[in-house]
Design a protein around this motif. Structure first.
Motif, PDB file in Angstrom:
ATOM      1  N   TRP A  18       3.936   4.288   7.065  1.00 43.11           N
ATOM      2  CA  TRP A  18       4.042   3.169   7.092  1.00 43.11           C
ATOM      3  C   TRP A  18       2.853   2.497   7.880  1.00 43.11           C
ATOM      4  CZ3 TRP A  18       6.625  -0.362   4.725  1.00 43.11           C
ATOM      5  CH2 TRP A  18       6.615  -1.811   5.332  1.00 43.11           C
ATOM      6  N   PRO A  19       2.177   1.591   7.613  1.00 40.16           N
ATOM      7  CA  PRO A  19       0.977   1.030   8.234  1.00 40.16           C
ATOM      8  C   PRO A  19       1.382   0.104   9.661  1.00 40.16           C
ATOM      9  CG  PRO A  19       1.091  -0.101   6.372  1.00 40.16           C
ATOM     10  CD  PRO A  19       2.290   0.913   6.244  1.00 40.16           C
ATOM     11  N   GLY A  20       2.277  -0.553   9.452  1.00 38.56           N
ATOM     12  CA  GLY A  20       2.881  -1.390  10.570  1.00 38.56           C
ATOM     13  C   GLY A  20       2.040  -2.601  10.665  1.00 38.56           C
TER      14      GLY A  20
ATOM     15  N   THR B  48       0.649  -1.152   0.115  1.00 38.25           N
ATOM     16  CA  THR B  48      -0.121  -0.064   0.063  1.00 38.25           C
ATOM     17  C   THR B  48       0.850   1.346   0.190  1.00 38.25           C
ATOM     18  OG1 THR B  48      -0.170   0.303   2.295  1.00 38.25           O
ATOM     19  CG2 THR B  48      -1.725  -1.077   1.363  1.00 38.25           C
ATOM     20  N   VAL B  49       2.221   1.328   0.147  1.00 36.48           N
ATOM     21  CA  VAL B  49       2.942   2.312   0.342  1.00 36.48           C
ATOM     22  C   VAL B  49       3.954   2.691  -0.712  1.00 36.48           C
ATOM     23  CG1 VAL B  49       2.800   2.423   2.906  1.00 36.48           C
ATOM     24  CG2 VAL B  49       4.813   1.412   1.758  1.00 36.48           C
ATOM     25  N   ARG B  50       4.222   3.966  -0.965  1.00 37.49           N
ATOM     26  CA  ARG B  50       5.296   4.266  -1.947  1.00 37.49           C
ATOM     27  C   ARG B  50       6.538   4.799  -1.199  1.00 37.49           C
ATOM     28  NH1 ARG B  50       0.263   4.807  -2.808  1.00 37.49           N
ATOM     29  NH2 ARG B  50      -0.657   4.680  -4.847  1.00 37.49           N
ATOM     30  N   GLU B  51       7.548   4.948  -1.738  1.00 39.43           N
ATOM     31  CA  GLU B  51       8.805   5.673  -1.011  1.00 39.43           C
ATOM     32  C   GLU B  51       9.514   6.444  -1.960  1.00 39.43           C
ATOM     33  OE1 GLU B  51       9.385   2.531   2.863  1.00 39.43           O
ATOM     34  OE2 GLU B  51      10.605   2.195   1.191  1.00 39.43           O
ATOM     35  N   LEU B  52      10.082   7.570  -1.375  1.00 39.02           N
ATOM     36  CA  LEU B  52      11.265   8.105  -1.855  1.00 39.02           C
ATOM     37  C   LEU B  52      12.440   8.214  -0.881  1.00 39.02           C
ATOM     38  CD1 LEU B  52       9.371  11.611  -2.835  1.00 39.02           C
ATOM     39  CD2 LEU B  52      10.039   9.614  -4.259  1.00 39.02           C
ATOM     40  N   TRP B  53      13.339   7.696  -1.431  1.00 38.47           N
ATOM     41  CA  TRP B  53      14.829   7.559  -0.619  1.00 38.47           C
ATOM     42  C   TRP B  53      15.894   8.802  -1.204  1.00 38.47           C
ATOM     43  CZ3 TRP B  53      16.752   1.842  -1.135  1.00 38.47           C
ATOM     44  CH2 TRP B  53      15.578   1.117  -0.666  1.00 38.47           C
TER      45      TRP B  53
END
Length: 141
Positions: free
Chosen positions: A122-124, A59-64
């Motif tokens: 972050w949903p955990g 369900t999540v997207r990330e930028l690093w």
């Protein structure tokens, strides 16, 4: 003074004071801040020579952005697949559903450090990070 409807309180965090947890891929994570419903900020740390497990997010997207150390990131989405060098200043995206795995160079002078924004936060949940097949053998538990 009271908050107006819909406003969130100011927060401040210091990475040195953040709790240390283990991400589902095996990386060390220091959660920093959350903007409810929008995103979360954390620092990932991987010691020289360590390799994470390959995962994708449900369900999540990330930028690093890499802030220290060096290594490599592999990512696959549909028919696209690539590996990129990670050095300080490198920024990468992890779109929803992308399989990815990263590693820190064994000869790096220090750990690979990545500051990351996760959207939504972050949903955990146990099913957020799904195991994937990656190009490297994981060395973290």
């Amino acid at each position: 003074m009271s908050n107006q409807a819909g406003q969130q309180p100011f927060d401040t965090a210091d990475v040195a004071d953040a709790p240390v947890v283990t991400a589902p891929d095996g990386a060390e994570v220091r959660p920093l801040l959350v903007l409810e419903g929008l995103g979360s900020l954390a620092v990932f740390v991987l010691a020289p020579g360590q390799v994470t497990h390959a995962v994708s997010h449900a369900t999540v997207r990330e930028l690093w952005q890499v802030t220290a150390g060096s290594g490599a990131l592999w990512r696959r989405q549909g028919g696209r697949e690539e590996s990129v060098r990670l050095v300080p200043g490198t920024a990468v995206s992890i779109p929803l559903g992308t399989a990815f795995q990263f590693r820190a160079d064994a000869d790096s002078a220090g750990p690979l450090r990545i500051t990351a924004v996760t959207m939504p936060p972050w949903p955990g949940t146990d099913d957020e990070a799904r195991p994937e097949e990656g190009p490297w053998e994981a060395t973290v538990r």
